[in-house]
Write an enzyme that holds these catalytic residues in place. Structure first.
Site, PDB file in Angstrom:
ATOM      1  N   GLU A  35       8.527   3.956  14.308  1.00  0.00           N
ATOM      2  CA  GLU A  35       9.332   4.417  13.179  1.00  0.00           C
ATOM      3  C   GLU A  35       9.267   5.934  13.162  1.00  0.00           C
ATOM      4  OE1 GLU A  35       7.754   2.227   9.783  1.00  0.00           O
ATOM      5  OE2 GLU A  35       9.243   0.675  10.176  1.00  0.00           O
ATOM      6  N   ASN A  75       0.803  -1.241   0.000  1.00  0.00           N
ATOM      7  CA  ASN A  75       0.000   0.000   0.000  1.00  0.00           C
ATOM      8  C   ASN A  75       0.828   1.281   0.000  1.00  0.00           C
ATOM      9  OD1 ASN A  75       0.723  -0.369   2.665  1.00  0.00           O
ATOM     10  ND2 ASN A  75      -1.259   0.229   3.494  1.00  0.00           N
ATOM     11  N   GLU A 112       4.991  -3.070  12.427  1.00  0.00           N
ATOM     12  CA  GLU A 112       3.971  -2.053  12.126  1.00  0.00           C
ATOM     13  C   GLU A 112       2.816  -2.804  11.474  1.00  0.00           C
ATOM     14  OE1 GLU A 112       4.109   1.009  13.040  1.00  0.00           O
ATOM     15  OE2 GLU A 112       6.205   1.156  13.604  1.00  0.00           O
ATOM     16  N   CYS A 164      -3.080   1.725   6.711  1.00  0.00           N
ATOM     17  CA  CYS A 164      -3.230   1.157   8.047  1.00  0.00           C
ATOM     18  C   CYS A 164      -3.842   2.166   9.013  1.00  0.00           C
ATOM     19  CB  CYS A 164      -1.875   0.696   8.558  1.00  0.00           C
ATOM     20  SG  CYS A 164      -0.657   2.010   8.449  1.00  0.00           S
TER      21      CYS A 164
HETATM   22  P1  NAP Z   1       0.734  -8.763   4.320  1.00  0.00           P
HETATM   23  O1  NAP Z   1      -0.060  -9.761   3.583  1.00  0.00           O
HETATM   24  O2  NAP Z   1       1.018  -9.008   5.743  1.00  0.00           O
HETATM   25  O3  NAP Z   1       2.088  -8.599   3.492  1.00  0.00           O
HETATM   26  C1  NAP Z   1       3.093  -7.712   3.877  1.00  0.00           C
HETATM   27  C2  NAP Z   1       4.438  -8.243   3.428  1.00  0.00           C
HETATM   28  O4  NAP Z   1       4.683  -9.488   4.079  1.00  0.00           O
HETATM   29  C3  NAP Z   1       4.526  -8.529   1.929  1.00  0.00           C
HETATM   30  O5  NAP Z   1       5.824  -8.235   1.485  1.00  0.00           O
HETATM   31  C4  NAP Z   1       4.269 -10.023   1.867  1.00  0.00           C
HETATM   32  O6  NAP Z   1       4.841 -10.651   0.745  1.00  0.00           O
HETATM   33  C5  NAP Z   1       4.999 -10.469   3.122  1.00  0.00           C
HETATM   34  N1  NAP Z   1       4.598 -11.784   3.614  1.00  0.00           N
HETATM   35  C6  NAP Z   1       3.401 -12.408   3.500  1.00  0.00           C
HETATM   36  N2  NAP Z   1       3.447 -13.619   4.103  1.00  0.00           N
HETATM   37  C7  NAP Z   1       4.707 -13.760   4.597  1.00  0.00           C
HETATM   38  C8  NAP Z   1       5.377 -14.784   5.331  1.00  0.00           C
HETATM   39  N3  NAP Z   1       4.771 -15.915   5.678  1.00  0.00           N
HETATM   40  N4  NAP Z   1       6.665 -14.586   5.672  1.00  0.00           N
HETATM   41  C9  NAP Z   1       7.303 -13.436   5.324  1.00  0.00           C
HETATM   42  N5  NAP Z   1       6.721 -12.439   4.641  1.00  0.00           N
HETATM   43  C10 NAP Z   1       5.431 -12.596   4.291  1.00  0.00           C
HETATM   44  O7  NAP Z   1       0.070  -7.325   4.264  1.00  0.00           O
HETATM   45  P2  NAP Z   1      -0.457  -6.538   2.998  1.00  0.00           P
HETATM   46  O8  NAP Z   1      -1.765  -7.101   2.598  1.00  0.00           O
HETATM   47  O9  NAP Z   1       0.607  -6.433   1.954  1.00  0.00           O
HETATM   48  O10 NAP Z   1      -0.628  -5.078   3.611  1.00  0.00           O
HETATM   49  C11 NAP Z   1      -1.778  -4.675   4.244  1.00  0.00           C
HETATM   50  C12 NAP Z   1      -1.633  -4.758   5.748  1.00  0.00           C
HETATM   51  O11 NAP Z   1      -0.515  -3.997   6.159  1.00  0.00           O
HETATM   52  C13 NAP Z   1      -2.818  -4.167   6.470  1.00  0.00           C
HETATM   53  O12 NAP Z   1      -3.174  -4.980   7.553  1.00  0.00           O
HETATM   54  C14 NAP Z   1      -2.284  -2.816   6.956  1.00  0.00           C
HETATM   55  O13 NAP Z   1      -2.972  -2.306   8.062  1.00  0.00           O
HETATM   56  C15 NAP Z   1      -0.875  -3.145   7.245  1.00  0.00           C
HETATM   57  N6  NAP Z   1      -0.044  -1.939   7.240  1.00  0.00           N
HETATM   58  C16 NAP Z   1       0.435  -1.463   8.430  1.00  0.00           C
HETATM   59  C17 NAP Z   1       1.186  -0.298   8.459  1.00  0.00           C
HETATM   60  C18 NAP Z   1       1.716   0.261   9.749  1.00  0.00           C
HETATM   61  O14 NAP Z   1       2.584   1.117   9.685  1.00  0.00           O
HETATM   62  N7  NAP Z   1       1.260  -0.179  10.900  1.00  0.00           N
HETATM   63  C19 NAP Z   1       1.462   0.386   7.270  1.00  0.00           C
HETATM   64  C20 NAP Z   1       0.955  -0.126   6.085  1.00  0.00           C
HETATM   65  C21 NAP Z   1       0.214  -1.299   6.089  1.00  0.00           C
HETATM   66  P3  NAP Z   1       3.977 -10.938  -0.584  1.00  0.00           P
HETATM   67  O15 NAP Z   1       3.425  -9.638  -1.009  1.00  0.00           O
HETATM   68  O16 NAP Z   1       5.019 -11.466  -1.512  1.00  0.00           O
HETATM   69  O17 NAP Z   1       2.943 -11.936  -0.212  1.00  0.00           O
END
Ligand code: NAP
Length: 485
Positions: free
Chosen positions: A463, A157, A255, A289
């Site tokens: 961060e 995102n 995060e 997020c």
């Molecule tokens: P995600 O599915 O958790 O993926 C995030 C990253 O983790 C991607 O690079 C993904 O790789 C990787 N990943 C997935 N499964 C993994 C595993 N088993 N081992 C290691 N890495 C793995 O999250 P998303 O759908 O991309 O992002 C949305 C989420 O991020 C939402 O919940 C949002 O709230 C959160 N977010 C939080 C913040 C904050 O600062 N708190 C900021 C932005 C977003 P792939 O893409 O290759 O699967």
């Protein structure tokens, strides 16, 4: 399509200063969410390449840790300049793979560059301590040292700025890195390798791997040479990484997800509240997020606020991110729009009234109408689940303490917002909300100067701000004895 003249397009991985393909030669496709078209392919790497990237980062650390703070600050300042000199090219890449409006993509590149500048300044302020000694002939010194190799895993995102917040403090502290960008947006992650190279970061100090998340993640967590995992993404994956990282007792920063409440009290300035609500909800098509997930509005102004919000939402211009004037782009993929549709259907079934949008957009694909739902109730799914789309549920409340309790009734604790013109109420509510980020009469509050991080299941660590660099430093106590004093 990706422009051939955009020099920040890279379709290879970076290991030890070399741009390489996957050992298997495998690649995966990346598409443009606005059109569904394939825009290119990047390597599908796995464990072996990740291990080599860690070895390269580990070798580079031996000399990088000895660079001076001034040298590292210089690299970060040059990286900032490279980004700002090429803001248009980097923003275009981001919009093409992620879908957000070009103006927002430019903003993301700009704030990422600001994080680098902030950490360039912080690099020179990594102070230790000289502590008054309880012994006459000994002296106590506390030093800060870089943790070593760090691994950064980031979501789609904010594919550029989420890395800026990790790369900035890592370089400032003297750490080297292995980066794994999200599968849907690898180009903005790979561009960081080119930016770093132009700015003179030594070979091996930054390595970038794309491919199988689970295999890459397991190696990053299991390998003892990696001393820290910094992750931004879902709470679900964050928990997996924390468990995996426990075996080698790494430092972790997480995060994670959010479920931000936005409270509007009777005394609020409604114009400002609506303006803040639009920014806090519909930015990035609701896919941040810190996006508002639940609006709680006090009974006296409930109808007025909801009507105004619905009107403002309906006026948002939906379209491809590359089109001038677009305010809301597509959602990232089919799964995202399916989930949004399910949540809206669930709300309607349970008595919600759609007062704006409510359905897929006539543009087709993954475009969804900016939506507002009146009469939201606790039993509706979005009361607990992250929507990650352009839907505003509006709940009614009467008493301040109920609003605070309902706002806190979630496993998450990332961002929250509230609007009031009553000073006493502002302090009571601010102190009552269990969230890491609180916007009082403001809907967008992120800035490099302030710490960003969640409470509860929204994460650990922060961060940005003056604390951001601590996550990349170890503390060493040195007792100097035998001084014969
Ligand atoms: P995600 O599915 O958790 O993926 C995030 C990253 O983790 C991607 O690079 C993904 O790789 C990787 N990943 C997935 N499964 C993994 C595993 N088993 N081992 C290691 N890495 C793995 O999250 P998303 O759908 O991309 O992002 C949305 C989420 O991020 C939402 O919940 C949002 O709230 C959160 N977010 C939080 C913040 C904050 O600062 N708190 C900021 C932005 C977003 P792939 O893409 O290759 O699967």
């Amino acid at each position: 399509m990706l422009s051939k003249s955009n020099r920040y397009v890279k379709e290879a991985n970076l290991i030890g200063g070399q741009w390489v393909a996957a050992d298997s030669g495998q690649t995966f496709e990346v598409n443009n969410p606005a059109s569904g078209q394939i825009i290119g392919t990047v390597p599908f790497c796995s464990k072996a390449e990740t291990r080599r990237a860690i070895e390269a980062a580990s070798a580079a650390f031996e000399s990088f840790k000895n660079t001076t703070a001034n040298e590292r600050a210089g690299i970060l300042r040059r990286m900032h300049d490279v980004m700002m000199d090429n803001q248009d090219a980097l923003a275009e890449l981001l919009t093409l793979e992620m879908g957000k409006p070009l103006a927002e993509a430019k903003g993301e590149i700009g704030i990422g560059a600001q994080y680098l500048l902030w950490f360039a300044e912080e690099a020179r302020r990594v102070y230790g301590d000289l502590v008054p000694s309880p012994w006459g002939d000994r002296r106590i010194m506390v030093r800060k040292e870089p943790v070593g190799v760090i691994a950064a895993i980031t979501p789609w995102n904010f594919p550029s700025s989420m890395l800026a917040r990790k790369i900035g403090p890592a370089i400032a502290a003297g750490c080297t890195s292995v980066i794994k960008p999200a599968e849907q947006t690898p180009y903005s992650g790979l561009a960081w390798g080119l930016i770093a190279d132009e700015a003179g970061l030594p070979e091996g100090a930054m390595n970038i791997i794309t491919g199988g998340a689970s295999e890459i993640g397991k190696e990053l967590c299991a390998n003892p040479q990696v001393r820290k995992i910094t992750f931004t993404g879902s709470t679900e994956v964050g928990k997996i990484l924390m468990k995996q990282a426990a075996n080698t007792v790494k430092k972790v920063s997480m995060e994670l997800g959010g479920n931000a409440p936005f409270l509007v009290f009777n005394s609020a300035d409604i114009d400002k509240a609506v303006e803040g609500a639009i920014a806090a909800k519909y930015r990035n098509s609701g896919q941040t997020c810190v996006c508002t997930n639940r609006f709680y509005v006090q009974s006296k102004i409930y109808n007025q606020f909801t009507d105004r919000l619905a009107e403002a939402a309906e006026n948002l211009k939906v379209g491809p991110g590359m089109e001038t004037g677009t305010q809301q782009g597509p959602l990232i993929d089919d799964a995202a729009i399916d989930k949004v549709e399910e949540l809206v259907a669930d709300a309607i079934k349970k008595g919600g009234e759609v007062v704006a949008g409510g359905a897929r957009h006539s543009l087709g694909g993954t475009f969804f109408q900016p939506t507002v739902i009146k009469n939201a109730k606790p039993k509706m799914r979005f009361s607990k689940e992250e929507i990650f789309g352009p839907v505003s549920p509006v709940y009614k409340f009467t008493k301040e303490e109920d609003a605070i309790a309902r706002a806190n009734d979630t496993i998450y604790g990332l961002a929250c917002y509230f609007y009031t013109q009553d000073l006493g109420q502002a302090f009571r509510v601010m102190e009552g909300l269990k969230y890491g980020l609180v916007g009082v009469n403001e809907g967008v509050i992120t800035t490099p100067e302030a710490p960003f991080g969640g409470m509860k299941e929204s994460g650990v660590g922060t961060e940005g701000g003056r604390h951001g660099i601590d996550e990349y430093l170890d503390t060493k106590y040195v007792c100097i004895g035998g001084l014969g004093l």
